[in-house]
Design a protein around this motif. Structure first.
Motif, PDB file in Angstrom:
ATOM      1  N   SER A   3      38.169  29.438  35.972  1.00 45.29           N
ATOM      2  CA  SER A   3      38.261  30.726  36.659  1.00 45.29           C
ATOM      3  C   SER A   3      36.936  31.124  37.285  1.00 45.29           C
ATOM      4  CB  SER A   3      38.720  31.807  35.672  1.00 45.29           C
ATOM      5  OG  SER A   3      39.973  31.467  35.106  1.00 45.29           O
ATOM      6  N   THR A   4      35.842  30.794  36.606  1.00 48.79           N
ATOM      7  CA  THR A   4      34.527  31.100  37.158  1.00 48.79           C
ATOM      8  C   THR A   4      34.282  30.303  38.437  1.00 48.79           C
ATOM      9  OG1 THR A   4      33.701  31.494  34.920  1.00 48.79           O
ATOM     10  CG2 THR A   4      32.060  31.211  36.656  1.00 48.79           C
ATOM     11  N   CYS A   5      34.659  29.022  38.412  1.00 48.27           N
ATOM     12  CA  CYS A   5      34.498  28.194  39.614  1.00 48.27           C
ATOM     13  C   CYS A   5      35.351  28.713  40.764  1.00 48.27           C
ATOM     14  CB  CYS A   5      34.860  26.746  39.303  1.00 48.27           C
ATOM     15  SG  CYS A   5      33.705  25.906  38.206  1.00 48.27           S
ATOM     16  N   GLU A   6      36.575  29.143  40.458  1.00 48.22           N
ATOM     17  CA  GLU A   6      37.490  29.574  41.506  1.00 48.22           C
ATOM     18  C   GLU A   6      37.160  30.967  42.030  1.00 48.22           C
ATOM     19  OE1 GLU A   6      42.286  30.294  42.383  1.00 48.22           O
ATOM     20  OE2 GLU A   6      41.610  29.829  40.349  1.00 48.22           O
ATOM     21  N   GLY A  43      34.413  33.229  40.705  1.00 46.16           N
ATOM     22  CA  GLY A  43      33.129  33.845  40.382  1.00 46.16           C
ATOM     23  C   GLY A  43      32.378  34.409  41.575  1.00 46.16           C
ATOM     24  N   ASN A  44      32.427  33.714  42.719  1.00 48.45           N
ATOM     25  CA  ASN A  44      31.699  34.180  43.898  1.00 48.45           C
ATOM     26  C   ASN A  44      32.380  35.361  44.579  1.00 48.45           C
ATOM     27  OD1 ASN A  44      29.674  32.267  43.642  1.00 48.45           O
ATOM     28  ND2 ASN A  44      30.745  30.763  44.908  1.00 48.45           N
ATOM     29  N   ALA A  45      33.694  35.517  44.362  1.00 50.60           N
ATOM     30  CA  ALA A  45      34.443  36.553  45.066  1.00 50.60           C
ATOM     31  C   ALA A  45      34.787  37.748  44.192  1.00 50.60           C
ATOM     32  CB  ALA A  45      35.742  35.959  45.632  1.00 50.60           C
ATOM     33  N   ASP A  46      34.765  37.581  42.890  1.00 48.21           N
ATOM     34  CA  ASP A  46      35.187  38.654  41.985  1.00 48.21           C
ATOM     35  C   ASP A  46      34.094  38.918  40.958  1.00 48.21           C
ATOM     36  OD1 ASP A  46      36.427  40.300  40.055  1.00 48.21           O
ATOM     37  OD2 ASP A  46      38.397  39.519  40.579  1.00 48.21           O
ATOM     38  N   PRO A  47      33.307  39.977  41.142  1.00 44.84           N
ATOM     39  CA  PRO A  47      32.214  40.272  40.213  1.00 44.84           C
ATOM     40  C   PRO A  47      32.687  40.500  38.786  1.00 44.84           C
ATOM     41  CG  PRO A  47      31.982  41.559  42.231  1.00 44.84           C
ATOM     42  CD  PRO A  47      33.335  40.916  42.284  1.00 44.84           C
ATOM     43  N   GLU A  48      33.913  41.003  38.614  1.00 45.11           N
ATOM     44  CA  GLU A  48      34.411  41.256  37.266  1.00 45.11           C
ATOM     45  C   GLU A  48      34.644  39.953  36.511  1.00 45.11           C
ATOM     46  OE1 GLU A  48      37.638  44.166  34.984  1.00 45.11           O
ATOM     47  OE2 GLU A  48      37.524  44.118  37.174  1.00 45.11           O
ATOM     48  N   VAL A  49      35.145  38.954  37.210  1.00 44.08           N
ATOM     49  CA  VAL A  49      35.322  37.646  36.579  1.00 44.08           C
ATOM     50  C   VAL A  49      33.963  37.048  36.223  1.00 44.08           C
ATOM     51  CG1 VAL A  49      36.108  35.266  36.937  1.00 44.08           C
ATOM     52  CG2 VAL A  49      37.536  37.184  37.687  1.00 44.08           C
ATOM     53  N   LEU A  50      33.010  37.157  37.119  1.00 48.06           N
ATOM     54  CA  LEU A  50      31.671  36.619  36.861  1.00 48.06           C
ATOM     55  C   LEU A  50      31.013  37.332  35.685  1.00 48.06           C
ATOM     56  CD1 LEU A  50      29.590  34.572  37.882  1.00 48.06           C
ATOM     57  CD2 LEU A  50      28.662  36.372  39.358  1.00 48.06           C
ATOM     58  N   GLN A  99      50.326  29.716  32.825  1.00 49.76           N
ATOM     59  CA  GLN A  99      50.598  29.523  34.252  1.00 49.76           C
ATOM     60  C   GLN A  99      49.302  29.539  35.055  1.00 49.76           C
ATOM     61  OE1 GLN A  99      53.222  28.753  36.128  1.00 49.76           O
ATOM     62  NE2 GLN A  99      51.961  28.923  37.962  1.00 49.76           N
ATOM     63  N   PHE A 100      48.448  30.532  34.818  1.00 49.90           N
ATOM     64  CA  PHE A 100      47.160  30.591  35.516  1.00 49.90           C
ATOM     65  C   PHE A 100      46.300  29.379  35.154  1.00 49.90           C
ATOM     66  CE2 PHE A 100      47.791  35.385  35.638  1.00 49.90           C
ATOM     67  CZ  PHE A 100      47.888  35.449  37.019  1.00 49.90           C
ATOM     68  N   TRP A 101      46.376  28.946  33.921  1.00 50.53           N
ATOM     69  CA  TRP A 101      45.580  27.808  33.449  1.00 50.53           C
ATOM     70  C   TRP A 101      46.031  26.529  34.140  1.00 50.53           C
ATOM     71  CZ3 TRP A 101      44.764  27.087  27.436  1.00 50.53           C
ATOM     72  CH2 TRP A 101      43.664  26.261  27.211  1.00 50.53           C
ATOM     73  N   ASP A 102      47.324  26.348  34.300  1.00 52.14           N
ATOM     74  CA  ASP A 102      47.852  25.142  34.930  1.00 52.14           C
ATOM     75  C   ASP A 102      47.621  25.115  36.441  1.00 52.14           C
ATOM     76  OD1 ASP A 102      48.830  23.984  32.593  1.00 52.14           O
ATOM     77  OD2 ASP A 102      50.772  24.998  32.753  1.00 52.14           O
ATOM     78  N   ALA A 103      47.854  26.251  37.096  1.00 52.45           N
ATOM     79  CA  ALA A 103      47.863  26.272  38.560  1.00 52.45           C
ATOM     80  C   ALA A 103      46.655  26.939  39.191  1.00 52.45           C
ATOM     81  CB  ALA A 103      49.143  26.974  39.051  1.00 52.45           C
ATOM     82  N   GLY A 104      45.912  27.737  38.425  1.00 46.92           N
ATOM     83  CA  GLY A 104      44.835  28.513  39.019  1.00 46.92           C
ATOM     84  C   GLY A 104      45.346  29.865  39.495  1.00 46.92           C
ATOM     85  N   TYR A 105      44.418  30.729  39.848  1.00 53.52           N
ATOM     86  CA  TYR A 105      44.794  32.089  40.245  1.00 53.52           C
ATOM     87  C   TYR A 105      45.481  32.112  41.606  1.00 53.52           C
ATOM     88  CZ  TYR A 105      44.382  37.012  41.492  1.00 53.52           C
ATOM     89  OH  TYR A 105      44.667  38.296  41.887  1.00 53.52           O
ATOM     90  N   ALA A 106      44.859  31.527  42.599  1.00 52.38           N
ATOM     91  CA  ALA A 106      45.380  31.626  43.968  1.00 52.38           C
ATOM     92  C   ALA A 106      46.749  30.972  44.102  1.00 52.38           C
ATOM     93  CB  ALA A 106      44.393  31.005  44.952  1.00 52.38           C
ATOM     94  N   ALA A 107      46.961  29.859  43.418  1.00 56.25           N
ATOM     95  CA  ALA A 107      48.207  29.117  43.566  1.00 56.25           C
ATOM     96  C   ALA A 107      49.350  29.683  42.728  1.00 56.25           C
ATOM     97  CB  ALA A 107      47.988  27.654  43.198  1.00 56.25           C
ATOM     98  N   THR A 108      49.061  30.674  41.913  1.00 53.96           N
ATOM     99  CA  THR A 108      50.108  31.310  41.101  1.00 53.96           C
ATOM    100  C   THR A 108      50.710  32.480  41.877  1.00 53.96           C
ATOM    101  OG1 THR A 108      49.146  30.678  38.973  1.00 53.96           O
ATOM    102  CG2 THR A 108      50.578  32.605  38.995  1.00 53.96           C
ATOM    103  N   SER A 109      52.013  32.441  42.078  1.00 56.19           N
ATOM    104  CA  SER A 109      52.700  33.489  42.830  1.00 56.19           C
ATOM    105  C   SER A 109      53.340  34.499  41.885  1.00 56.19           C
ATOM    106  CB  SER A 109      53.796  32.869  43.710  1.00 56.19           C
ATOM    107  OG  SER A 109      54.815  32.314  42.892  1.00 56.19           O
ATOM    108  N   LEU A 110      53.757  35.619  42.457  1.00 52.63           N
ATOM    109  CA  LEU A 110      54.488  36.609  41.674  1.00 52.63           C
ATOM    110  C   LEU A 110      55.757  35.999  41.093  1.00 52.63           C
ATOM    111  CD1 LEU A 110      55.107  39.444  40.628  1.00 52.63           C
ATOM    112  CD2 LEU A 110      56.030  39.999  42.893  1.00 52.63           C
ATOM    113  N   GLU A 111      56.425  35.163  41.888  1.00 52.56           N
ATOM    114  CA  GLU A 111      57.637  34.503  41.417  1.00 52.56           C
ATOM    115  C   GLU A 111      57.342  33.617  40.210  1.00 52.56           C
ATOM    116  OE1 GLU A 111      56.682  34.735  44.577  1.00 52.56           O
ATOM    117  OE2 GLU A 111      58.243  36.196  45.170  1.00 52.56           O
ATOM    118  N   ASP A 112      56.191  32.935  40.209  1.00 49.25           N
ATOM    119  CA  ASP A 112      55.794  32.127  39.057  1.00 49.25           C
ATOM    120  C   ASP A 112      55.643  32.996  37.817  1.00 49.25           C
ATOM    121  OD1 ASP A 112      55.631  29.690  40.477  1.00 49.25           O
ATOM    122  OD2 ASP A 112      53.576  30.124  41.115  1.00 49.25           O
ATOM    123  N   LEU A 113      54.985  34.136  37.985  1.00 48.30           N
ATOM    124  CA  LEU A 113      54.738  35.027  36.851  1.00 48.30           C
ATOM    125  C   LEU A 113      56.039  35.606  36.312  1.00 48.30           C
ATOM    126  CD1 LEU A 113      51.569  36.863  38.228  1.00 48.30           C
ATOM    127  CD2 LEU A 113      51.657  35.044  36.517  1.00 48.30           C
TER     128      LEU A 113
END
Length: 212
Positions: free
Chosen positions: A122-125, A127-134, A32-46
């Motif tokens: 995920s890095t592109c989406e 990386g600048n906002a989440d140091p753990e992802v980077l 789901q995250f791979w298809d839609a990205g992090y921001a566009a994935t809702s709790l309902e999707d998960l």
């Protein structure tokens, strides 16, 4: 003798075993995250893709961010396992390195072609906002570089690559080339053009020195 044992008025409640396959759930939310990205994935999707309610999902994995990080780590662990296996199975290391460049072409007509690389996406989406992802991206690519570098060193020992080349430097160049091909395949570039590009890269980065 009189049994003076007192019955515990507060019996210990045994935790109920989970009734779901954790790996299967992680794979579903990862897709789901791979298809839609992090921001566009809702709790309902998960909840929909996992088949779990909010309480069960968060109790097992934490909030959306923690679930995403777990799914991302699962993805990179699997990717490194596949990479390690592919590099080790080739009869000669040079063949394995060339196959590394051809892998995006093999996938260019499959379902994953337009997805690209989950780690890169995920890095592109984020990386600048989440140091753990980077930080995870940095460690992921360092691990990939080390695995490829070991294969380069093996090709040098087999006499197929120049002995004086820096294995890690060449590994970074190969990884950058492979990721570029992944991106190009995501744009819908045809397989023939991707093949020609991969062969050009291989000729420049992996010239065969076995006959020298």
């Amino acid at each position: 003798m009189v049994d003076r044992a007192v019955k515990n008025p507060y019996p210990v409640r045994m935790a109920r075993p989970r009734s779901f396959d954790e790996k299967q759930v992680l794979n579903a939310v990862r897709d789901q995250f791979w298809d839609a990205g992090y921001a566009a994935t809702s709790l309902e999707d998960l909840m929909r893709v996992s088949g779990l309610g909010k309480g069960s999902l968060y109790a097992a994995f934490g909030d959306k961010r923690q679930l995403f990080l777990r799914a991302l780590r699962s993805y990179t662990d699997d990717s490194h396992g596949h990479l390690r296996e592919a590099l080790a199975e080739a009869p000669r290391a040079l063949d394995a390195l060339r196959m590394l460049l051809e892998a995006p072409i093999d996938d260019s007509t499959g379902a994953d072609a337009r997805r690209g690389c989950l780690m890169a996406n995920s890095t592109c989406e984020l990386g600048n906002a989440d140091p753990e992802v980077l930080d995870h991206a940095h460690r992921t690519y360092e691990t990939s570089t080390a695995l490829i570098g070991d294969c380069v060193a093996r090709a040098q020992r087999e006499g197929d690559l120049p002995a004086g080349a820096d294995p890690i430097a060449l590994a970074r160049a190969l990884l950058a080339a492979q990721q570029g091909l992944v991106f190009m395949s995501r744009t819908g570039l045809d397989a023939a053009t991707l093949t020609a590009t991969a062969r050009s890269l291989a000729a420049q980065l992996l010239p065969d020195h076995s006959g020298d």
